[in-house]
Design an enzyme around this catalytic site. Structure first.
Site, short mmCIF file in Angstrom:
data_model
loop_
_atom_site.label_atom_id
_atom_site.label_comp_id
_atom_site.label_asym_id
_atom_site.label_seq_id
_atom_site.Cartn_x
_atom_site.Cartn_y
_atom_site.Cartn_z
N PHE A 31 7.01 104.28 -1.52
CA PHE A 31 8.36 104.05 -2.06
C PHE A 31 9.44 104.40 -1.05
O PHE A 31 9.19 105.07 -0.05
CB PHE A 31 8.57 104.82 -3.36
CG PHE A 31 8.51 106.32 -3.23
CD1 PHE A 31 9.46 107.04 -2.51
CD2 PHE A 31 7.51 107.05 -3.89
CE1 PHE A 31 9.42 108.42 -2.42
CE2 PHE A 31 7.45 108.43 -3.79
CZ PHE A 31 8.41 109.12 -3.06
N ASN B 66 4.11 106.45 8.24
CA ASN B 66 4.84 105.58 7.33
C ASN B 66 4.82 104.14 7.86
O ASN B 66 5.22 103.90 8.99
CB ASN B 66 6.29 106.04 7.18
CG ASN B 66 6.42 107.29 6.37
OD1 ASN B 66 5.85 107.38 5.31
ND2 ASN B 66 7.20 108.25 6.85
N LYS C 128 -5.16 98.14 18.27
CA LYS C 128 -4.92 99.00 19.42
C LYS C 128 -4.54 100.38 18.88
O LYS C 128 -3.67 100.51 18.04
CB LYS C 128 -3.78 98.43 20.27
CG LYS C 128 -3.56 99.12 21.61
CD LYS C 128 -4.72 98.81 22.57
CE LYS C 128 -4.44 99.41 23.95
NZ LYS C 128 -3.35 98.72 24.66
N HIS C 129 -5.23 101.39 19.37
CA HIS C 129 -4.98 102.78 18.95
C HIS C 129 -4.97 102.93 17.43
O HIS C 129 -4.05 103.50 16.84
CB HIS C 129 -3.69 103.30 19.57
CG HIS C 129 -3.78 103.48 21.06
ND1 HIS C 129 -4.65 104.37 21.65
CD2 HIS C 129 -3.13 102.85 22.07
CE1 HIS C 129 -4.52 104.29 22.96
NE2 HIS C 129 -3.62 103.37 23.25
N HIS D 108 -3.55 108.10 6.66
CA HIS D 108 -3.33 109.18 7.62
C HIS D 108 -4.48 109.24 8.63
O HIS D 108 -5.55 108.75 8.37
CB HIS D 108 -3.21 110.53 6.90
CG HIS D 108 -1.88 110.69 6.22
ND1 HIS D 108 -1.57 110.03 5.04
CD2 HIS D 108 -0.78 111.40 6.55
CE1 HIS D 108 -0.33 110.36 4.67
NE2 HIS D 108 0.17 111.17 5.56
N ASP E 215 18.41 103.47 2.31
CA ASP E 215 18.71 103.08 3.68
C ASP E 215 17.70 102.08 4.24
O ASP E 215 18.04 101.22 5.06
CB ASP E 215 18.79 104.30 4.60
CG ASP E 215 17.67 105.30 4.42
OD1 ASP E 215 16.76 105.03 3.61
OD2 ASP E 215 17.70 106.37 5.06
#
Length: 538
Positions: free
Chosen positions: A487, A415, A273-274, A538, A492
């Protein structure tokens, strides 16, 4: 009527049989050099071009057909009184059929260590001139540059004495396309060798108008790459449904490539989807894989595109009852499944691609930007290394599902992170993914983890296991692998994964803070593998 033919070919495949067929029809054959010798040796009567022009072949064969008695006989317009008068005065006889293919320049320059001088000698001059002359005068002259056309051309001449206008038009366009591609190859080679310039020339054909572009007010077309073979949407056959749109092609290509990336021996299903895989799974049956893929994001699956590496069967088709799907791509469809799906919706597009499980034949990808084109090698493979960098070792029995997770991750917009687990022995599913975020932390905590819990709630409600939902989630997450396309710039991401209950992580590594990330993983008891291969999309 075809009365006189000129045959001069580099690729001599089928030329003897073709010439013998012309001879039986009392068509005079003109020829040159090696072609003439071959035909004579085969017992076929041939008139040398030199006899027509009055000049011998010169300069090592560089000059032989470049003469008014050849080009005049090809270019003369038969119903033009002045043309015919000038031809009569100059004793120029008409040539009705030109059969020419060119020196193998492309093959020559593809050889390792080929010298410039050898390449230059394989630039055909007379051949393209004759092809272009004959193609220009297609109303009176038939031109053949491809041995595959010998059969039907000979059949038409046998039947009617002429080559039909439709065939002459087709053959003329084919000849011009052939010489254009030939000259483009020469330009590309000589630009690099003589000028140090890298030239990219591409050839696409059969432009088809699409329903619309990315949005309704935009116009769009799809062009097929010349000579493309293997698993490609350009080779898919639409069995049912309305025409495709621009976005359909984009999403369908992602669906196809993602399934191909898995190289699974089991049935595999990708739901897109998309331009993102929202469901991906393998199973022991197509139905099982489809159910697991659908569980990966039942909400996003609405209006999606499905691709599988397996012939679509009735059970899988019946599973889609009441579910809105735009396109299904498969190597084939069982008859009862095809009829069921046709009755399901008049708009459902069904694309059959028998070559789906064959290897890709394309090594490069291209992307157009305003004023230019980007070219890169195709993203092949998932890791350069397999290095556990933490105190807690990575279980070997998670290796296969981990590779599945990274295959999925490389097909998700960066990402990107993907969560995957082995839901049955040897069968894997993408539980969720996080895509297209400016930072990976949001891909994990706001998308992948949240979506995974939502999907597990649906699965929990369907199964009603004898445990609480939180225990159910905890058990599944303890078996999950999280793959990251790049990476971690900070620790976090590892922290948020741990807080969600995830303990096994794949990452390319390569950050200047890798030591901090590894230290945090050690403190939390997380097992971390570095793969050494980034997968931005991308």
């Amino acid at each position: 009527m075809v009365k006189r033919a000129l045959l001069s070919v580099s690729d001599k495949t089928g030329i003897v049989d073709f010439a013998r067929g012309l001879e039986k029809l009392d068509i005079q054959i003109l020829s040159t050099g090696g072609t003439a010798r071959l035909l004579r040796d085969s017992g076929i009567g041939v008139t040398d071009v030199a006899e027509v022009t009055g000049f011998p072949e010169m300069m090592g064969g560089r000059v032989k057909t470049l003469h008014p008695k050849i080009h005049g006989g090809i270019l003369c317009i038969r119903d033009d009184h002045d043309h015919m008068g000038e031809a009569l005065k100059a004793e120029v006889e008409m040539i009705d059929l030109v059969v020419v293919n060119l020196y193998p320049f492309e093959i020559t320059v593809s050889k390792e260590g080929v010298l410039l001088e050898e390449a230059i000698e394989n630039i055909d001059i007379g051949g393209p001139a004759m092809l272009r002359s004959a193609a220009k005068n297609y109303r009176s002259v038939s031109v053949v540059c491809d041995p595959d056309d010998y059969g039907h051309v000979l059949k038409e001449i046998r039947s009617t004495g002429v080559v039909s206008q439709a065939s002459r038009e087709l053959l003329a366009v084919k000849a011009f396309r052939h010489t254009a591609d030939y000259d483009a190859t020469i330009d590309t080679y000589l630009s690099k060798e003589l000028l140090g310039q890298d030239v990219l020339r591409m050839s696409f054909k059969d432009g088809v108008t699409l329903r619309y572009g990315e949005n309704w007010h935009q116009e769009a077309k799809f062009y097929k790459e010349d000579g493309i073979t293997g698993p490609s949407l350009a080779n898919a056959k639409q069995l049912h449904g309305k025409e495709l749109s621009y976005n359909n092609y984009i999403d369908a290509d992602n669906a196809l490539q993602t399934v191909k990336e898995l190289s699974s021996s089991k049935p595999a299903v990708n739901i897109v989807k998309h331009n993102n895989p929202c469901g991906l799974a393998t199973g022991n049956t197509l139905l099982q894989a489809l159910q697991a893929a659908w569980d990966g994001d039942p909400i996003s699956a609405y209006g999606s595109i499905i691709c599988t590496n397996t012939v679509f069967d009735l059970q899988a088709a019946e599973f889609l009852n009441g579910k809105f799907v735009e396109i299904i791509i498969a190597p084939g469809f069982e008859h009862d499944a095809l009829e069921y799906l046709k009755n399901k919706s008049a708009n459902l597009r069904l694309l059959e691609l028998p070559e789906l499980n064959e290897p890709f034949t394309v090594d490069e990808t291209y992307k157009y930007v305003i004023g230019g084109v980007l070219k890169q090698s195709r993203n092949i493979g998932i890791y350069d290394k397999w290095e556990c960098v933490t105190d807690m070792q990575y279980p070997e029995d998670l290796r296969s599902v981990s590779e599945f997770a990274m295959h999925a991750c490389k097909c998700v917009k960066s990402n990107a992170v993907t969560l995957a687990f082995e839901y049955e022995e040897g069968c894997y599913m993408m539980l969720s993914m996080g895509a297209g975020q400016p930072n990976r932390v949001d891909s994990i905590r706001k998308l992948a983890v949240t979506k995974a819990r939502e999907n597990l709630q649906v699965m929990y409600d369907r199964e009603i296991p004898d445990v609480s939902f939180e225990d159910y989630v905890s058990d599944i997450f303890s078996k999950c692998v999280m793959a990251s396309d790049a990476f971690f710039p900070f620790d976090d991401s590892v922290v948020h994964a741990f807080e969600a209950g995830l303990r096994y992580i794949l990452s390319p590594g390569g950050s200047i803070r890798d030591d901090e990330v590894i230290a945090t993983a050690n403190n939390l008891g997380v097992s971390l593998v570095f793969t050494g291969m980034r997968h931005f999309l991308h």
